[in-house]
Design a protein around this motif. Structure first.
Motif, PDB file in Angstrom:
ATOM      1  N   THR A   7      16.083  13.355 151.760  1.00 13.00           N
ATOM      2  CA  THR A   7      16.792  14.589 152.089  1.00 13.00           C
ATOM      3  C   THR A   7      18.239  14.409 151.650  1.00 13.00           C
ATOM      4  O   THR A   7      18.883  13.424 152.028  1.00 13.00           O
ATOM      5  CB  THR A   7      16.739  14.849 153.613  1.00 13.00           C
ATOM      6  OG1 THR A   7      15.365  14.948 153.993  1.00 13.00           O
ATOM      7  CG2 THR A   7      17.468  16.127 153.986  1.00 13.00           C
ATOM      8  N   LEU A   9      22.226  15.220 151.540  1.00 15.77           N
ATOM      9  CA  LEU A   9      23.180  15.655 152.569  1.00 15.77           C
ATOM     10  C   LEU A   9      24.517  16.006 151.926  1.00 15.77           C
ATOM     11  O   LEU A   9      24.860  15.491 150.862  1.00 15.77           O
ATOM     12  CB  LEU A   9      23.402  14.515 153.572  1.00 15.77           C
ATOM     13  CG  LEU A   9      22.144  13.891 154.181  1.00 15.77           C
ATOM     14  CD1 LEU A   9      22.491  12.625 154.931  1.00 15.77           C
ATOM     15  CD2 LEU A   9      21.455  14.887 155.115  1.00 15.77           C
ATOM     16  N   LEU A  15      24.234  16.387 161.960  1.00 12.50           N
ATOM     17  CA  LEU A  15      23.029  15.636 162.336  1.00 12.50           C
ATOM     18  C   LEU A  15      23.262  14.916 163.664  1.00 12.50           C
ATOM     19  O   LEU A  15      24.417  14.686 164.055  1.00 12.50           O
ATOM     20  CB  LEU A  15      22.741  14.568 161.264  1.00 12.50           C
ATOM     21  CG  LEU A  15      22.229  15.081 159.910  1.00 12.50           C
ATOM     22  CD1 LEU A  15      22.296  13.982 158.872  1.00 12.50           C
ATOM     23  CD2 LEU A  15      20.806  15.601 160.038  1.00 12.50           C
ATOM     24  N   LEU A  17      24.038  12.125 164.816  1.00 13.92           N
ATOM     25  CA  LEU A  17      24.496  10.834 164.287  1.00 13.92           C
ATOM     26  C   LEU A  17      25.200   9.956 165.323  1.00 13.92           C
ATOM     27  O   LEU A  17      25.880   9.008 164.966  1.00 13.92           O
ATOM     28  CB  LEU A  17      25.436  11.079 163.094  1.00 13.92           C
ATOM     29  CG  LEU A  17      24.725  11.447 161.783  1.00 13.92           C
ATOM     30  CD1 LEU A  17      25.687  12.070 160.790  1.00 13.92           C
ATOM     31  CD2 LEU A  17      24.043  10.238 161.188  1.00 13.92           C
ATOM     32  N   HIS A 115      19.183  10.948 153.455  1.00 14.47           N
ATOM     33  CA  HIS A 115      18.402  10.114 154.369  1.00 14.47           C
ATOM     34  C   HIS A 115      16.966  10.114 153.904  1.00 14.47           C
ATOM     35  O   HIS A 115      16.518  11.036 153.211  1.00 14.47           O
ATOM     36  CB  HIS A 115      18.590  10.474 155.850  1.00 14.47           C
ATOM     37  CG  HIS A 115      17.986  11.769 156.318  1.00 14.47           C
ATOM     38  ND1 HIS A 115      16.640  12.017 156.271  1.00 14.47           N
ATOM     39  CD2 HIS A 115      18.560  12.867 156.869  1.00 14.47           C
ATOM     40  CE1 HIS A 115      16.407  13.224 156.778  1.00 14.47           C
ATOM     41  NE2 HIS A 115      17.553  13.769 157.135  1.00 14.47           N
ATOM     42  N   THR A 119      12.249  14.124 157.874  1.00 18.43           N
ATOM     43  CA  THR A 119      12.750  14.139 159.255  1.00 18.43           C
ATOM     44  C   THR A 119      13.800  13.046 159.432  1.00 18.43           C
ATOM     45  O   THR A 119      13.770  12.013 158.755  1.00 18.43           O
ATOM     46  CB  THR A 119      11.616  13.911 160.285  1.00 18.43           C
ATOM     47  OG1 THR A 119      10.886  12.765 159.867  1.00 18.43           O
ATOM     48  CG2 THR A 119      10.692  15.083 160.399  1.00 18.43           C
ATOM     49  N   PHE A 120      14.714  13.262 160.352  1.00 16.59           N
ATOM     50  CA  PHE A 120      15.840  12.361 160.576  1.00 16.59           C
ATOM     51  C   PHE A 120      15.334  10.977 161.022  1.00 16.59           C
ATOM     52  O   PHE A 120      14.588  10.880 162.010  1.00 16.59           O
ATOM     53  CB  PHE A 120      16.731  12.998 161.650  1.00 16.59           C
ATOM     54  CG  PHE A 120      18.000  12.263 161.887  1.00 16.59           C
ATOM     55  CD1 PHE A 120      18.929  12.115 160.870  1.00 16.59           C
ATOM     56  CD2 PHE A 120      18.276  11.716 163.127  1.00 16.59           C
ATOM     57  CE1 PHE A 120      20.113  11.437 161.091  1.00 16.59           C
ATOM     58  CE2 PHE A 120      19.459  11.034 163.362  1.00 16.59           C
ATOM     59  CZ  PHE A 120      20.375  10.895 162.329  1.00 16.59           C
ATOM     60  N   CYS A 122      16.342   8.344 162.721  1.00 14.51           N
ATOM     61  CA  CYS A 122      16.503   7.807 164.083  1.00 14.51           C
ATOM     62  C   CYS A 122      15.452   8.360 165.051  1.00 14.51           C
ATOM     63  O   CYS A 122      15.200   7.742 166.095  1.00 14.51           O
ATOM     64  CB  CYS A 122      17.893   8.111 164.622  1.00 14.51           C
ATOM     65  SG  CYS A 122      19.205   7.328 163.678  1.00 14.51           S
ATOM     66  N   LYS A 134      26.309  15.708 168.385  1.00 10.64           N
ATOM     67  CA  LYS A 134      26.015  15.756 166.944  1.00 10.64           C
ATOM     68  C   LYS A 134      27.325  15.618 166.164  1.00 10.64           C
ATOM     69  O   LYS A 134      28.391  15.981 166.646  1.00 10.64           O
ATOM     70  CB  LYS A 134      25.333  17.083 166.594  1.00 10.64           C
ATOM     71  CG  LYS A 134      23.908  17.180 167.113  1.00 10.64           C
ATOM     72  CD  LYS A 134      23.219  18.369 166.455  1.00 10.64           C
ATOM     73  CE  LYS A 134      21.723  18.394 166.684  1.00 10.64           C
ATOM     74  NZ  LYS A 134      21.311  18.375 168.087  1.00 10.64           N
TER      75      LYS A 134
END
Ligand code: SF4
Ligand code: SF4
Length: 289
Positions: A7, A9, A15, A17, A115, A119-120, A122, A134
Motif C-alpha cells: 500500500t 502512502l 494511520l 501509528l 506498508h 491491511t495495516f 500492526c 492516530k
C-alpha cells in the motif's frame, strides 16, 4: 516474479501509528543493517562493531539475529529484545525498526513510503492500536528521528554504485575484456545468485571487515559513509592498483563485485537484477560471457 502486495502512502496518510509497545514486530521479523547502523548499535551496547557483528548478527554482519525467546505465536525474538522490557538499544535502533510498520523504497532517486499488504501490518498482532491516537505518516517519521538514518541508507546505495563502477573499470579499462575473457562476468552472475554466507567466504575476512566494520569513529551519518567510501577506494587502490596480468584484473574485479553484492544484500536491494543490468552494460562495452 511474484510481487508482494503493498500500500503506497503519502506524508498526509493518517494511520494508527501509535505503537502499543507489545513488541510483536520484534519477533519473527527481518532487520537488515548497514555498516553505519552497526557502528551506532555497537556504541549503544558499549562493545566494538566487530564484537556486535560476531555476537548478534548473521549473514556476514548485515542482519540482526532473531534467536531470542519465542512469543505465543512461536516466533523468535530479536537478539536485542528483552522480555518484559523491549528493545535493549532503543536509542540506537536501526532504520527498519524506526520505520516499522512503514517501509521505504527508493526507485530512480524517488522515495516512496509504503506498508506491506492491503491491511495495516500492526493489526496482525497488535490490534489494540486502533484504540490509540492516530498520526499522519509525516508526523510519525519526524517522531522517529529517521532523517540521518535515511541519509546513510541512500548514501550507501551510492557507495554500492561506486564499487560497481570500479569492478567495471577493472574489467573494461584493463586488457581483460579485450582478451576475450568470459570468466569475470560468469563469476559476477554466480555471486549474485549465491547466499550471503557463501559470498562472504569468497570475499574473505579482510575485505568483509573493510566493508562491514570499518575503523571510523564518526557520529554524523553522512560523514561516516563518506569516510567509508574513501577508505574502500584507498584499500582497493592499495591492493589492486599494481595489477598487471589478466588473472590479477579478474581477481580484482570479482572481489570488488563481491563487495558490491554483499552491500546490496545489506541494503535490501536485489543483487540478481542489479548484476544482470551491469552484465548487460559491460557487454555493451565489449565484455564477453
Ligand atoms: S506491531 Fe506495530 S503496534 Fe505492535 S509493537 Fe510493532 S510497531 Fe508497535
Ligand atoms: S533492534 Fe530493537 S526494535 Fe529492532 S527488532 Fe530488535 S528489539 Fe525490536
Amino acid at each position: 516474479m511474484h510481487q508482494k502486495e503493498i500500500t503506497k502512502l503519502t506524508p498526509e496518510t493518517i494511520l494508527p501509528l501509535t505503537c502499543s509497545r507489545i513488541g510483536t514486530c520484534c519477533h519473527g521479523n527481518q532487520v537488515l543493517i548497514n555498516p553505519w547502523e552497526l557502528h551506532l548499535i555497537a556504541k549503544e551496547k558499549k562493545i566494538t562493531p566487530k564484537q556486535f557483528k560476531d555476537l548478534y548478527c548473521e549473514l556476514g554482519g548485515i542482519r540482526l539475529k532473531f534467536n531470542g525467546k519465542k512469543d505465543t505465536r512461536g516466533k523468535s525474538a530479536c537478539s536485542q529484545y528483552i522480555d518484559g522490557f523491549g528493545c535493549s538499544l532503543h536509542e540506537g535502533r536501526p532504520l527498519a525498526c524506526r520505520l516499522f510498520p512503514i517501509g521505504r523504497q527508493v526507485q530512480n532517486n524517488e522515495v516512496q513510503y509504503i506498508h506491506q499488504g492491503k491491511t495495516f501490518p500492526c493489526l496482525d498482532g497488535c490490534s489494540e492500536v486502533l484504540n490509540l491516537p492516530k498520526l499522519t505518516v509525516g508526523e510519525y517519521l519526524e517522531g522517529q528521528k529517521a532523517n540521518g538514518y535515511e541519509a546513510a541508507q541512500d548514501f550507501y546505495l551510492e557507495v554500492m554504485q561506486n564499487l560497481a563502477d570500479i569492478a567495471f573499470e577493472l574489467l573494461l579499462d584493463s586488457a581483460l575484456a579485450e582478451s576475450g575473457d568470459t570468466e569475470t562476468l560468469r563469476l559476477w552472475r554466480t555471486m549474485s545468485q549465491e547466499s550471503p554466507e557463501f559470498l562472504v567466504s569468497r570475499i574473505g575476512v579482510e575485505w568483509l571487515n573493510a566493508l562491514i566494520v570499518p575503523e571510523i569513529n564518526e557520529e554524523d551519518s553522512v560523514t561516516f559513509v563518506q569516510k567509508h567510501n574513501e577508505l574502500l577506494q584507498i584499500k582497493i587502490q592499495e591492493k589492486f592498483g599494481n595489477s598487471k596480468t589478466n588473472q590479477e584484473f579478474n581477481k580484482a574485479s570479482v572481489i570488488v563485485m563481491g563487495l558490491t553484492i554483499h552491500l546490496a544484500h545489506g541494503l535490501g536491494a536485489n543483487p540478481q537484477s542489479l548484476v544482470e543490468l551491469w552484465i548487460n552494460t559491460a557487454k555493451s562495452y565489449g565484455a564477453k560471457e
